[in-house]
Design an enzyme around this catalytic site. Structure first.
Site, PDB file in Angstrom:
ATOM      1  N   ARG A  16      28.178 -18.135   1.798  1.00 14.18           N
ATOM      2  CA  ARG A  16      28.290 -17.120   0.741  1.00 14.18           C
ATOM      3  C   ARG A  16      28.988 -17.725  -0.476  1.00 14.18           C
ATOM      4  O   ARG A  16      28.609 -17.497  -1.621  1.00 14.18           O
ATOM      5  CB  ARG A  16      29.044 -15.866   1.232  1.00 14.18           C
ATOM      6  CG  ARG A  16      29.355 -14.905   0.096  1.00 14.18           C
ATOM      7  CD  ARG A  16      29.713 -13.490   0.512  1.00 14.18           C
ATOM      8  NE  ARG A  16      30.451 -13.355   1.734  1.00 14.18           N
ATOM      9  CZ  ARG A  16      31.738 -13.678   1.893  1.00 14.18           C
ATOM     10  NH1 ARG A  16      32.444 -14.172   0.885  1.00 14.18           N
ATOM     11  NH2 ARG A  16      32.330 -13.509   3.070  1.00 14.18           N
TER      12      ARG A  16
ATOM     13  N   TYR B 201      14.580  -3.231 -19.672  1.00 15.84           N
ATOM     14  CA  TYR B 201      14.011  -2.971 -18.350  1.00 15.84           C
ATOM     15  C   TYR B 201      14.673  -1.715 -17.751  1.00 15.84           C
ATOM     16  O   TYR B 201      15.906  -1.592 -17.731  1.00 15.84           O
ATOM     17  CB  TYR B 201      14.242  -4.203 -17.457  1.00 15.84           C
ATOM     18  CG  TYR B 201      13.936  -3.931 -16.011  1.00 15.84           C
ATOM     19  CD1 TYR B 201      12.686  -3.456 -15.628  1.00 15.84           C
ATOM     20  CD2 TYR B 201      14.890  -4.117 -15.026  1.00 15.84           C
ATOM     21  CE1 TYR B 201      12.407  -3.184 -14.302  1.00 15.84           C
ATOM     22  CE2 TYR B 201      14.612  -3.846 -13.701  1.00 15.84           C
ATOM     23  CZ  TYR B 201      13.367  -3.369 -13.346  1.00 15.84           C
ATOM     24  OH  TYR B 201      13.104  -3.090 -12.040  1.00 15.84           O
TER      25      TYR B 201
ATOM     26  N   ASP C 181      19.511 -11.329 -21.738  1.00 16.04           N
ATOM     27  CA  ASP C 181      18.520 -11.377 -20.663  1.00 16.04           C
ATOM     28  C   ASP C 181      17.307 -12.145 -21.189  1.00 16.04           C
ATOM     29  O   ASP C 181      16.566 -11.654 -22.039  1.00 16.04           O
ATOM     30  CB  ASP C 181      18.140  -9.950 -20.233  1.00 16.04           C
ATOM     31  CG  ASP C 181      17.196  -9.942 -19.034  1.00 16.04           C
ATOM     32  OD1 ASP C 181      16.415 -10.901 -18.874  1.00 16.04           O
ATOM     33  OD2 ASP C 181      17.230  -8.969 -18.256  1.00 16.04           O
TER      34      ASP C 181
ATOM     35  N   LYS D 231      10.450 -13.387 -11.903  1.00 17.86           N
ATOM     36  CA  LYS D 231       9.341 -13.385 -12.874  1.00 17.86           C
ATOM     37  C   LYS D 231       8.868 -14.824 -13.123  1.00 17.86           C
ATOM     38  O   LYS D 231       8.504 -15.503 -12.189  1.00 17.86           O
ATOM     39  CB  LYS D 231       9.783 -12.673 -14.143  1.00 17.86           C
ATOM     40  CG  LYS D 231      10.534 -11.362 -13.899  1.00 17.86           C
ATOM     41  CD  LYS D 231       9.725 -10.355 -13.113  1.00 17.86           C
ATOM     42  CE  LYS D 231      10.555  -9.104 -12.854  1.00 17.86           C
ATOM     43  NZ  LYS D 231       9.921  -8.189 -11.925  1.00 17.86           N
TER      44      LYS D 231
HETATM   45  C1  LIG Z   1      13.854  -8.182 -18.214  1.00 22.59           C
HETATM   46  C2  LIG Z   1      14.220  -7.911 -16.774  1.00 22.59           C
HETATM   47  N1  LIG Z   1      15.500  -8.089 -16.370  1.00 22.59           N
HETATM   48  C3  LIG Z   1      15.885  -7.841 -15.086  1.00 22.59           C
HETATM   49  C4  LIG Z   1      14.967  -7.389 -14.149  1.00 22.59           C
HETATM   50  C5  LIG Z   1      15.420  -7.118 -12.735  1.00 22.59           C
HETATM   51  O1  LIG Z   1      14.996  -8.152 -11.914  1.00 22.59           O
HETATM   52  P1  LIG Z   1      14.677  -8.009 -10.315  1.00 22.59           P
HETATM   53  O2  LIG Z   1      13.449  -7.163 -10.207  1.00 22.59           O
HETATM   54  O3  LIG Z   1      14.486  -9.428  -9.900  1.00 22.59           O
HETATM   55  O4  LIG Z   1      15.865  -7.370  -9.703  1.00 22.59           O
HETATM   56  C6  LIG Z   1      13.631  -7.207 -14.528  1.00 22.59           C
HETATM   57  C7  LIG Z   1      12.642  -6.720 -13.539  1.00 22.59           C
HETATM   58  O5  LIG Z   1      11.526  -6.396 -13.860  1.00 22.59           O
HETATM   59  C8  LIG Z   1      13.247  -7.472 -15.868  1.00 22.59           C
HETATM   60  O6  LIG Z   1      11.979  -7.292 -16.292  1.00 22.59           O
END
Ligand SMILES: Cc1ncc(COP(=O)(O)O)c(C=O)c1O
Length: 378
Positions: free
Chosen positions: A46, A98, A171, A196
């Site tokens: 961990r 998101y 992000d 992604k």
């Molecule tokens: C821009 C963005 N940030 C964060 C996330 C969250 O990621 P996860 O689905 O891997 O938890 C997503 C998910 O679609 C996303 O599109």
């Protein structure tokens, strides 16, 4: 080494004992101590695991940061980043981000005593005014936004954040370090859903954070170990394997997205098209300054919800599904899928309508993709 070379050799040269070119998977939960008070550098997985550590060092190098940290999902990474803040702190956040990040902030962020203000981060004046609100301690920017592909000026936002001495998080899921390195433009932390483009094959869920400075990296490593939402060794290895082709995949994602955008731009059934790669897009010039490319995501509006439903039911090459950034082209209905947890008034304010369709353009032959859309729209 340049970014493309680092990507091609992700995970290589890391196992001098065997010379393994592909990083080995170390599933061990615990590691034997040589003696009391001594450690191999690994005690318990961990806290740190050899396969995960190589992934974490690789993403840190790719982003130009001091420390990378791998989590069980993108949202686990966002959650860890939010733990940098204390009760009473407020964050300014991109308004059309998101939906899962919105849900996390509104539920667990608020229950931890944080406050959130949503703003169009592509609008510098709006951000500057909102930063004057009392208690703002952080700026969290998604760039380009999901699903409207709005582009914030990363360097301009950095100077606003620096003046107020607040934490600045970006992000960078849609562009990845292959196309954009937000830490170079003044961000303190980059955030990724590695599910992604970084993973890129629709076969893994993962999240990453990269801290610019070691002190912040240390705090995030403490959170990662203390809260425990780590990425496992197999997924860490799979992600390293995927990184090796990231730059090539993104080139083709973008070529295909450009071809589709050109087709949709001239189509009579499309009323609004969001793709920052188009010179007419409001984010085009800004993204050109801060990225090596425009990515493979686009969204557009059609006449009615009925047309959206027809598209979802009729596509044959695109798949109707709720993700992005992988080899297969996906079509998504943000209002009822990715952004379903946003209240209707917020959806309406930011322009997330029942006529909006999002495309994650994959790596297929562009003629198949355009043919699919052309047939469906006709
Ligand atoms: C821009 C963005 N940030 C964060 C996330 C969250 O990621 P996860 O689905 O891997 O938890 C997503 C998910 O679609 C996303 O599109």
């Amino acid at each position: 080494m340049k970014t493309d070379s680092m990507l091609a050799q992700a995970g290589s040269r890391q196992d001098p004992r065997t010379g393994a070119i592909a990083m080995p998977i170390h599933p061990s939960a615990a590691f034997q101590h040589p003696a009391l008070g001594q450690s191999t550098g690994f005690d318990y997985s961990r806290t740190s695991n050899p396969t995960r550590l190589v992934l974490e060092r690789t993403i840190a190098a790719l982003d130009g940061g001091s420390r990378g940290l791998a989590f069980a999902s993108g949202l686990a990474a966002v959650d860890a980043a939010l733990r940098l803040f204390s009760p009473g702190d407020a964050l300014l956040i991109t308004e059309d981000l998101y939906g899962g990040t919105f849900r996390l902030c509104e539920n667990f962020g608020r229950s931890r005593g944080l406050d959130f203000h949503y703003v169009d981060t592509a609008d510098l004046k709006a951000v500057s005014a909102a930063l004057d609100r009392p208690g703002i301690k952080g700026l969290f920017v998604e760039m380009p936004t999901n699903p409207l592909l709005k582009v914030a000026d990363l360097a301009a936002l950095a100077s606003l954040a620096r003046k107020r001495r607040i934490l600045y998080l970006v992000d960078n899921t849609f562009l990845t370090p292959a196309l954009c390195r937000p830490l170079e433009f003044g961000a303190d932390v980059t955030v990724y859903s590695a599910t992604k483009y970084l993973g890129g094959h629709n076969d893994l869920i993962a999240g990453l954070l990269v801290a610019k400075n070691p002190e912040l990296g240390e705090r995030l490593a403490f959170i990662q170990n203390a809260a425990g939402a780590i990425l496992g060794p197999f997924e860490s290895w799979l992600l390293l394997r995927s990184l090796k082709t990231l730059h090539l995949r993104l080139k083709r994602h973008e070529e295909n997205a450009r071809a589709i955008a050109a087709f949709l731009a001239g189509h009579p059934k499309i009323s609004r098209l969001h793709y920052p790669g188009l010179p007419s897009d409001p984010g085009h010039a800004t993204l050109g300054k801060q990225a090596r490319g425009y990515g493979g995501m686009l969204s557009f509006e059609v006449a009615s919800r009925a047309v959206v439903e027809h598209i979802l039911a009729s596509v044959r090459v695109f798949l109707f599904a709720e993700s992005l950034g992988a080899t297969e082209s996906l079509v998504t209905f943000p209002l009822v899928q990715t952004h379903a947890d946003m209240p209707a008034d917020v959806q309406q304010r930011i322009g997330l309508t029942e006529r909006l369709v999002r495309l994650s353009v994959g790596l297929e032959d562009p003629e198949d993709l355009i043919g699919d859309l052309a047939g469906v729209l006709d």
